[in-house]
Design a protein around this motif. Sequence first.
Motif, short mmCIF file in Angstrom:
data_model
loop_
_atom_site.label_atom_id
_atom_site.label_comp_id
_atom_site.label_asym_id
_atom_site.label_seq_id
_atom_site.Cartn_x
_atom_site.Cartn_y
_atom_site.Cartn_z
N ARG A 166 1.79 -5.68 -4.18
CA ARG A 166 0.56 -6.17 -4.79
C ARG A 166 -0.56 -5.65 -3.92
NH1 ARG A 166 0.71 -11.87 -7.81
NH2 ARG A 166 -0.99 -10.80 -8.84
N PRO A 167 -1.76 -5.56 -4.44
CA PRO A 167 -2.85 -5.03 -3.61
C PRO A 167 -2.92 -5.73 -2.25
CG PRO A 167 -3.60 -5.34 -5.86
CD PRO A 167 -2.22 -5.91 -5.79
N GLY A 168 -2.73 -4.93 -1.20
CA GLY A 168 -2.85 -5.45 0.16
C GLY A 168 -1.64 -6.15 0.73
N ARG A 169 -0.53 -6.27 -0.05
CA ARG A 169 0.63 -6.96 0.52
C ARG A 169 1.92 -6.56 -0.18
NH1 ARG A 169 1.64 -12.63 -1.75
NH2 ARG A 169 0.50 -12.64 -3.71
N VAL A 170 3.01 -6.76 0.56
CA VAL A 170 4.35 -6.55 0.02
C VAL A 170 4.93 -7.93 -0.28
CG1 VAL A 170 6.68 -5.70 0.52
CG2 VAL A 170 4.68 -4.44 1.36
#
Length: 199
Positions: A166-170
Amino acid sequence: MRHRIVQFEGRRYSVKLEPIWWERLEDLSQQQGLRLNQLIGHVARGATEEVNLTAAIRSYCLSKTLEQLNRVEGELEERSLTNQGVPLGLIVDACPSPTLMVSHNQSIQRANQAAVQWLGVDATALIGRMIGHYIQIKSQIPLDKILQEFENGAHHVYQGRIVYLRPGRVVTARANICPGVIDPVGGSSFLILVDRGPG
């Protein structure tokens, strides 16, 4: 617990709820075509003075979930009485956790509302796309081998992990990989049921 200040019709509501209640509220607001603020305002107007807003929200979410389950249960009973069988898509839609129906060639055939919200992708963008485009499935047995087992008539549920960006994270989560429909012409399909708890 997650805390939000919600404003609707000139009133401010301070709402503190566990993430599962926020997720259910977001599901219900999407189903009803309302913004989250509007839905909370609707619940607040219907709450009595003796009941605080968070209790009223929990009660509202539970009653709507029971309505949905009763409706699906009625459809399932009606289909079994008429010997029509139960379409796999109906089972997918009835699952409260994120659920995907995937074909034997690993393209997504159906996604329930919880999966659409969890993945943060529009439903129309999911259908027909390869599952690997969105998530990686990790299990002790490779996915191709699991699918071969399903093709051979296995009814075992395999556990695994799924990973997606997801934007900015796993994001990682546990998942169950279940056999679906065995169709000699169209091939088999399988289900991925996601546990949104910590992976």
